[in-house]
Design a protein around this motif. Sequence first.
Motif, PDB file in Angstrom:
ATOM      1  N   PHE A  87     -67.506  -1.239  23.377  1.00  0.00           N
ATOM      2  CA  PHE A  87     -66.375  -2.156  23.308  1.00  0.00           C
ATOM      3  C   PHE A  87     -65.559  -1.968  22.037  1.00  0.00           C
ATOM      4  O   PHE A  87     -64.337  -2.144  22.053  1.00  0.00           O
ATOM      5  CB  PHE A  87     -66.851  -3.607  23.447  1.00  0.00           C
ATOM      6  CG  PHE A  87     -67.219  -3.959  24.844  1.00  0.00           C
ATOM      7  CD1 PHE A  87     -66.275  -3.967  25.844  1.00  0.00           C
ATOM      8  CD2 PHE A  87     -68.524  -4.256  25.172  1.00  0.00           C
ATOM      9  CE1 PHE A  87     -66.614  -4.276  27.152  1.00  0.00           C
ATOM     10  CE2 PHE A  87     -68.880  -4.569  26.469  1.00  0.00           C
ATOM     11  CZ  PHE A  87     -67.919  -4.575  27.462  1.00  0.00           C
ATOM     12  N   ILE A  88     -66.204  -1.614  20.954  1.00  0.00           N
ATOM     13  CA  ILE A  88     -65.463  -1.353  19.720  1.00  0.00           C
ATOM     14  C   ILE A  88     -64.570  -0.135  19.887  1.00  0.00           C
ATOM     15  O   ILE A  88     -63.384  -0.155  19.529  1.00  0.00           O
ATOM     16  CB  ILE A  88     -66.431  -1.193  18.536  1.00  0.00           C
ATOM     17  CG1 ILE A  88     -67.062  -2.549  18.187  1.00  0.00           C
ATOM     18  CG2 ILE A  88     -65.724  -0.612  17.311  1.00  0.00           C
ATOM     19  CD1 ILE A  88     -68.188  -2.478  17.181  1.00  0.00           C
ATOM     20  N   VAL A  89     -65.114   0.940  20.449  1.00  0.00           N
ATOM     21  CA  VAL A  89     -64.320   2.153  20.685  1.00  0.00           C
ATOM     22  C   VAL A  89     -63.205   1.862  21.686  1.00  0.00           C
ATOM     23  O   VAL A  89     -62.051   2.261  21.485  1.00  0.00           O
ATOM     24  CB  VAL A  89     -65.225   3.304  21.178  1.00  0.00           C
ATOM     25  CG1 VAL A  89     -64.402   4.479  21.665  1.00  0.00           C
ATOM     26  CG2 VAL A  89     -66.171   3.736  20.074  1.00  0.00           C
ATOM     27  N   LEU A  90     -63.532   1.159  22.761  1.00  0.00           N
ATOM     28  CA  LEU A  90     -62.532   0.817  23.763  1.00  0.00           C
ATOM     29  C   LEU A  90     -61.421  -0.049  23.168  1.00  0.00           C
ATOM     30  O   LEU A  90     -60.233   0.178  23.440  1.00  0.00           O
ATOM     31  CB  LEU A  90     -63.209   0.086  24.927  1.00  0.00           C
ATOM     32  CG  LEU A  90     -62.417  -0.046  26.213  1.00  0.00           C
ATOM     33  CD1 LEU A  90     -62.171   1.316  26.828  1.00  0.00           C
ATOM     34  CD2 LEU A  90     -63.192  -0.917  27.188  1.00  0.00           C
ATOM     35  N   GLY A  91     -61.783  -1.013  22.340  1.00  0.00           N
ATOM     36  CA  GLY A  91     -60.790  -1.859  21.683  1.00  0.00           C
ATOM     37  C   GLY A  91     -59.900  -1.070  20.752  1.00  0.00           C
ATOM     38  O   GLY A  91     -58.675  -1.264  20.722  1.00  0.00           O
ATOM     39  N   PHE A  92     -60.482  -0.143  20.012  1.00  0.00           N
ATOM     40  CA  PHE A  92     -59.683   0.699  19.115  1.00  0.00           C
ATOM     41  C   PHE A  92     -58.698   1.560  19.904  1.00  0.00           C
ATOM     42  O   PHE A  92     -57.519   1.668  19.545  1.00  0.00           O
ATOM     43  CB  PHE A  92     -60.601   1.581  18.261  1.00  0.00           C
ATOM     44  CG  PHE A  92     -59.866   2.469  17.320  1.00  0.00           C
ATOM     45  CD1 PHE A  92     -59.255   1.964  16.185  1.00  0.00           C
ATOM     46  CD2 PHE A  92     -59.756   3.831  17.576  1.00  0.00           C
ATOM     47  CE1 PHE A  92     -58.560   2.786  15.324  1.00  0.00           C
ATOM     48  CE2 PHE A  92     -59.065   4.663  16.720  1.00  0.00           C
ATOM     49  CZ  PHE A  92     -58.459   4.140  15.591  1.00  0.00           C
ATOM     50  N   LEU A  93     -59.160   2.148  20.997  1.00  0.00           N
ATOM     51  CA  LEU A  93     -58.271   2.963  21.830  1.00  0.00           C
ATOM     52  C   LEU A  93     -57.154   2.115  22.432  1.00  0.00           C
ATOM     53  O   LEU A  93     -55.990   2.522  22.474  1.00  0.00           O
ATOM     54  CB  LEU A  93     -59.072   3.652  22.934  1.00  0.00           C
ATOM     55  CG  LEU A  93     -60.043   4.724  22.482  1.00  0.00           C
ATOM     56  CD1 LEU A  93     -60.865   5.227  23.662  1.00  0.00           C
ATOM     57  CD2 LEU A  93     -59.318   5.883  21.816  1.00  0.00           C
ATOM     58  N   PHE A  94     -57.493   0.914  22.887  1.00  0.00           N
ATOM     59  CA  PHE A  94     -56.494   0.023  23.468  1.00  0.00           C
ATOM     60  C   PHE A  94     -55.449  -0.383  22.432  1.00  0.00           C
ATOM     61  O   PHE A  94     -54.245  -0.360  22.714  1.00  0.00           O
ATOM     62  CB  PHE A  94     -57.171  -1.218  24.059  1.00  0.00           C
ATOM     63  CG  PHE A  94     -56.219  -2.185  24.685  1.00  0.00           C
ATOM     64  CD1 PHE A  94     -55.646  -1.903  25.909  1.00  0.00           C
ATOM     65  CD2 PHE A  94     -55.900  -3.378  24.055  1.00  0.00           C
ATOM     66  CE1 PHE A  94     -54.752  -2.793  26.498  1.00  0.00           C
ATOM     67  CE2 PHE A  94     -55.014  -4.269  24.621  1.00  0.00           C
ATOM     68  CZ  PHE A  94     -54.442  -3.974  25.849  1.00  0.00           C
ATOM     69  N   THR A 110     -54.610   1.244  19.734  1.00  0.00           N
ATOM     70  CA  THR A 110     -53.812   2.433  19.425  1.00  0.00           C
ATOM     71  C   THR A 110     -52.750   2.649  20.496  1.00  0.00           C
ATOM     72  O   THR A 110     -51.586   2.924  20.194  1.00  0.00           O
ATOM     73  CB  THR A 110     -54.714   3.673  19.303  1.00  0.00           C
ATOM     74  OG1 THR A 110     -55.704   3.422  18.306  1.00  0.00           O
ATOM     75  CG2 THR A 110     -53.918   4.902  18.930  1.00  0.00           C
ATOM     76  N   PHE A 111     -53.134   2.507  21.759  1.00  0.00           N
ATOM     77  CA  PHE A 111     -52.189   2.659  22.866  1.00  0.00           C
ATOM     78  C   PHE A 111     -51.078   1.614  22.786  1.00  0.00           C
ATOM     79  O   PHE A 111     -49.893   1.941  22.923  1.00  0.00           O
ATOM     80  CB  PHE A 111     -52.944   2.545  24.199  1.00  0.00           C
ATOM     81  CG  PHE A 111     -52.038   2.471  25.393  1.00  0.00           C
ATOM     82  CD1 PHE A 111     -51.389   3.600  25.843  1.00  0.00           C
ATOM     83  CD2 PHE A 111     -51.843   1.268  26.046  1.00  0.00           C
ATOM     84  CE1 PHE A 111     -50.542   3.532  26.950  1.00  0.00           C
ATOM     85  CE2 PHE A 111     -51.010   1.190  27.145  1.00  0.00           C
ATOM     86  CZ  PHE A 111     -50.361   2.329  27.597  1.00  0.00           C
ATOM     87  N   ILE A 112     -51.447   0.359  22.561  1.00  0.00           N
ATOM     88  CA  ILE A 112     -50.455  -0.718  22.476  1.00  0.00           C
ATOM     89  C   ILE A 112     -49.497  -0.487  21.299  1.00  0.00           C
ATOM     90  O   ILE A 112     -48.291  -0.718  21.415  1.00  0.00           O
ATOM     91  CB  ILE A 112     -51.148  -2.100  22.350  1.00  0.00           C
ATOM     92  CG1 ILE A 112     -51.880  -2.433  23.636  1.00  0.00           C
ATOM     93  CG2 ILE A 112     -50.178  -3.200  21.989  1.00  0.00           C
ATOM     94  CD1 ILE A 112     -50.987  -2.556  24.859  1.00  0.00           C
ATOM     95  N   THR A 113     -50.023  -0.028  20.172  1.00  0.00           N
ATOM     96  CA  THR A 113     -49.182   0.273  19.020  1.00  0.00           C
ATOM     97  C   THR A 113     -48.173   1.357  19.362  1.00  0.00           C
ATOM     98  O   THR A 113     -46.986   1.261  19.015  1.00  0.00           O
ATOM     99  CB  THR A 113     -50.045   0.705  17.820  1.00  0.00           C
ATOM    100  OG1 THR A 113     -50.956  -0.346  17.511  1.00  0.00           O
ATOM    101  CG2 THR A 113     -49.195   1.017  16.605  1.00  0.00           C
ATOM    102  N   PHE A 114     -48.604   2.397  20.054  1.00  0.00           N
ATOM    103  CA  PHE A 114     -47.721   3.485  20.453  1.00  0.00           C
ATOM    104  C   PHE A 114     -46.627   2.991  21.400  1.00  0.00           C
ATOM    105  O   PHE A 114     -45.446   3.314  21.226  1.00  0.00           O
ATOM    106  CB  PHE A 114     -48.536   4.604  21.107  1.00  0.00           C
ATOM    107  CG  PHE A 114     -47.714   5.746  21.592  1.00  0.00           C
ATOM    108  CD1 PHE A 114     -47.172   6.653  20.691  1.00  0.00           C
ATOM    109  CD2 PHE A 114     -47.489   5.919  22.947  1.00  0.00           C
ATOM    110  CE1 PHE A 114     -46.406   7.710  21.144  1.00  0.00           C
ATOM    111  CE2 PHE A 114     -46.728   6.976  23.404  1.00  0.00           C
ATOM    112  CZ  PHE A 114     -46.185   7.876  22.500  1.00  0.00           C
TER     113      PHE A 114
END
Length: 105
Positions: A71-78, A80-84
């Motif tokens: 969940f930590i990795v998934l949250g970080f990826l999410f 990052t995507f939202i920021t982009f």
Amino acid sequence: MLLGIQIVGIIFGLFMMYLTFLGFKRKELSNLEYLFWTISWLLLLFVTLFPNSLDFLVKKVLSMKRPLDFFIVLGFLFLTFITFVNYNLLKKSQEKIERVIRRLA
């Protein structure tokens, strides 16, 4: 027996489903957005109610030690995507504002 964090997760998931439904009724969300968020909240509720359901995916397929790591990795990826996505939307808005100002000047 439900744990305290599971109760919080269930309340949060149900509340977010309600807010998503209100946004859809107010025409703030398209059908596709409504479907995406509803499925997301249902997945959250499923994982909250059945936390061991992710063990196979997390431990065997992804070779992670704990579901929390997933969940930590998934949250970080999410995030990052939202920021982009937000950056691209902001850039497009700035360009539109510049064009309008140039036409008015």
